[in-house]
Design a protein around this motif. Structure first.
Motif, short mmCIF file in Angstrom:
data_model
loop_
_atom_site.label_atom_id
_atom_site.label_comp_id
_atom_site.label_asym_id
_atom_site.label_seq_id
_atom_site.Cartn_x
_atom_site.Cartn_y
_atom_site.Cartn_z
N LEU A 1 -53.65 -26.34 -36.61
CA LEU A 1 -54.83 -27.03 -36.07
C LEU A 1 -55.43 -26.25 -34.91
N LEU A 2 -54.58 -25.77 -34.01
CA LEU A 2 -55.06 -24.98 -32.88
C LEU A 2 -55.74 -23.70 -33.34
N ALA A 3 -55.28 -23.14 -34.45
CA ALA A 3 -55.87 -21.92 -35.02
C ALA A 3 -57.09 -22.22 -35.88
N LYS A 4 -57.46 -23.50 -35.95
CA LYS A 4 -58.61 -23.96 -36.75
C LYS A 4 -58.40 -23.76 -38.25
N ASN A 5 -57.15 -23.73 -38.67
CA ASN A 5 -56.80 -23.70 -40.10
C ASN A 5 -56.57 -25.14 -40.54
N PHE A 6 -57.68 -25.85 -40.72
CA PHE A 6 -57.60 -27.29 -40.90
C PHE A 6 -56.91 -27.71 -42.18
N SER A 7 -57.19 -27.04 -43.28
CA SER A 7 -56.53 -27.40 -44.54
C SER A 7 -55.03 -27.17 -44.46
N GLU A 8 -54.63 -26.08 -43.84
CA GLU A 8 -53.20 -25.80 -43.67
C GLU A 8 -52.56 -26.89 -42.79
N ALA A 9 -53.25 -27.27 -41.72
CA ALA A 9 -52.73 -28.32 -40.83
C ALA A 9 -52.55 -29.62 -41.60
N ILE A 10 -53.54 -29.98 -42.40
CA ILE A 10 -53.46 -31.21 -43.19
C ILE A 10 -52.24 -31.16 -44.11
N GLY A 11 -52.01 -30.02 -44.72
CA GLY A 11 -50.86 -29.87 -45.60
C GLY A 11 -49.54 -30.08 -44.87
N HIS A 12 -49.43 -29.52 -43.69
CA HIS A 12 -48.19 -29.68 -42.92
C HIS A 12 -48.01 -31.13 -42.47
N TYR A 13 -49.08 -31.76 -42.00
CA TYR A 13 -48.97 -33.17 -41.59
C TYR A 13 -48.65 -34.06 -42.78
#
Length: 106
Positions: free
Chosen positions: A15-27
């Motif tokens: 999320l901090l790196a603005k990789n939103f789709s990746e963040a969503i996947g991890h969450y």
């Protein structure tokens, strides 16, 4: 195999790196491991909203509040999602409710 907290940490980093789709996947992985943790929904709500998906952000904010109505950030997430959906009066109501419930929260 990662733990839910490790998935959350990876999501925060993405999320901090603005990789939103990746963040969503991890969450989502964290939620699949521990669906009772309101913070995972809160964080995924932020990632969805940052990606421009206000509807999913709203659903996660509501899940967060449902799991822990004493978590002030849930109301902030819900208000932001409603604002993004141009539901301005609903957004104001949620922000006001949050301020009423948590007057000392900053």
């Amino acid at each position: 195999m990662s733990t839910a907290e490790e998935c959350k940490a990876l999501g925060n980093k993405a999320l901090l790196a603005k990789n939103f789709s990746e963040a969503i996947g991890h969450y989502t992985s964290a939620i699949n491991m521990d669906g009772s943790n309101h913070v995972y929904y809160s964080n995924r709500s932020a990632a969805y909203l940052s990606k421009g998906d206000a509807q999913n952000a709203l659903e996660d904010a509501e899940a967060c509040i449902g799991l822990n109505p004493s978590f002030a950030k849930g109301y902030s997430r819900k208000g932001a999602a409603l604002h993004s959906l141009k539901r301005y009066n609903d957004s104001i109501e949620v922000y006001e409710l949050g301020l009423e419930k948590f007057p000392e929260d900053k």
